[in-house]
Design a protein around this motif. Sequence first.
Motif, PDB file in Angstrom:
ATOM      1  N   GLY A 254      34.412  51.444  38.861  1.00 41.33           N
ATOM      2  CA  GLY A 254      35.736  51.692  39.140  1.00 41.33           C
ATOM      3  C   GLY A 254      36.140  51.667  40.683  1.00 41.33           C
ATOM      4  N   GLU A 257      37.831  48.427  41.912  1.00 45.99           N
ATOM      5  CA  GLU A 257      39.187  48.079  41.299  1.00 45.99           C
ATOM      6  C   GLU A 257      40.229  48.357  42.239  1.00 45.99           C
ATOM      7  OE1 GLU A 257      39.868  46.893  38.143  1.00 45.99           O
ATOM      8  OE2 GLU A 257      37.758  46.357  38.221  1.00 45.99           O
ATOM      9  N   ARG A 391      41.323  50.678  32.033  1.00 49.23           N
ATOM     10  CA  ARG A 391      41.549  50.301  33.126  1.00 49.23           C
ATOM     11  C   ARG A 391      42.535  49.123  33.133  1.00 49.23           C
ATOM     12  NH1 ARG A 391      36.123  48.493  36.172  1.00 49.23           N
ATOM     13  NH2 ARG A 391      35.864  47.859  33.685  1.00 49.23           N
ATOM     14  N   LYS A 393      43.153  45.845  32.951  1.00 49.43           N
ATOM     15  CA  LYS A 393      42.458  44.591  32.671  1.00 49.43           C
ATOM     16  C   LYS A 393      43.132  43.468  33.120  1.00 49.43           C
ATOM     17  CE  LYS A 393      40.701  47.122  28.275  1.00 49.43           C
ATOM     18  NZ  LYS A 393      40.899  46.867  26.836  1.00 49.43           N
ATOM     19  N   PHE A 396      42.400  42.784  36.559  1.00 49.83           N
ATOM     20  CA  PHE A 396      40.987  42.446  36.696  1.00 49.83           C
ATOM     21  C   PHE A 396      40.715  40.936  36.699  1.00 49.83           C
ATOM     22  CE2 PHE A 396      36.992  41.621  35.056  1.00 49.83           C
ATOM     23  CZ  PHE A 396      35.966  41.718  35.868  1.00 49.83           C
TER      24      PHE A 396
END
Length: 510
Positions: A254, A257, A391, A393, A396
């Motif tokens: 993480g 991120e 998370r 997505k 990302f």
Amino acid sequence: MEFTFDVKPRILIVDDSELNRSILSDILGEEFEIIEAKDGLEAINYLEQHTTEVSLVLLDMVMPVMDGMTALEIMQRKNWVDDIPVVVISADQQAENVEKAYRLGATDFIFRPFDSYIVYRRVVNTIMLYSKQRRLEELVTNQVYERSKNNRMLISVLSHIVEFRNGESGAHCLNISTITEKMLHAVMAKTDQYGITRADIPLICTASSLHDIGKIAIPESILNKPGRLTDEEFAIMKTHSMEGAKMLNAVPLGADEPLMKRAYEIARWHHERYDGRGYPDGLSGDKIPIAAQIVSMADVYDALTSERCYKAAFTHEKALEMIKNGECGTFNPLLLECLDEIAPQLKEDLGKETALHEQTNKDLRNITSELFTNPDLSSSNRSLQLLETEREKFQFFWDNTDEVYFEYFAESSVLNFSHGADYLVDGGSMIVDPLKPGFFDDRLNAIVALELDKIINLTSYEYVDFKSEVDWNGVMYGIEGKTVWEFEGDEPALTSLYGRAFKKEKKVDF
């Protein structure tokens, strides 16, 4: 006129010539609400009060008091050009001035003398284009909202764990998020020095809910002590910022991120002070990340206006007075200005948020209590694991793809690119009239635009799919997508196309 709108769009005409304003009003007045300004300063003053009500600005360049280029620079600095299209009407055809206007965010250029029908069509097309973009943004926002709902729910549960132990009202984290959002918008309108973008706002607001996560590690006897803390107890309390940062940094996969980076900054540095007298690192000025500075101010305001085990609540007015007088530490002067600006609506909006929060608070409290009291579960570890599972997505994949998405509207002749297209498009994410002969010879080089004419000729109403490839700077790019057709009478006509561009392979020179 051939176009009608459910509600008349408002157009701001900015020109020092009363005759020019009158001519444009006659062309557009039937279907648009017209507001006039005789110079750039008058226009900026009007936009300060009515930004969300203006659908388009028609802007002259040469004016007294404040010229059009200066007004456009202010509009860009305040991020108004993201929402309000600006069409420049000018007799000045110097290439450097035209290019500068485009760089500052102008959507289109109309040169004098002009044809009234051309002005009308470009105005209508621009307003319709922006309306379509707003609808698309709403659709994407709704999709992202649904995808991230679980994330926000889990973060709410996690923040409630802290509040459950800390004896806070239950609305603290919600209030912090609300204040943070308003402050971020105010900062963006004042300056671009912090590089805050629209995409940053939901990330920072979500991350702000985790600002006190480190209090999980603080003994309840200190957290809920009704009286003044001793020096030793206060030293322990201050460790919550570093403990929170350590917890967030330890989340598997993480740390890189964007959400977790923001959460780390906020958790670690939201007790730093602008004069360097905060903790844990004694940072000062803008060495403190702006997200942590904003959450710090939001945290102080909500703490002052909330009842706690050790104090009664101060009024909204008293809290503002204490913050501005430096009774709660030193804050960034710019943020104090922003707090003044949002203050009139802050009390009312926080009341609405609190009422909404109470509707869902019971379920969240039940989940929190179960996680916290169940001896078989570690509340902090369990919640962090769940948070990691869901998370963000979308963010990302968006950040890690080389693909470029595009859309072309035939009626308005506008080619739009996703923001990831910066390395392919020299000149911005919107290109007007990309099929104009010679347009790219001395201004831009965009692989999609260079192939656009070929793409259109390769497709038809029956065969809507297209594929192409092009060598651009020694790299092969594939282009694929679909065209959209509608019938005009008995004949099909291209209305738009959309697709993606992506790297295929590098060329090898022998």
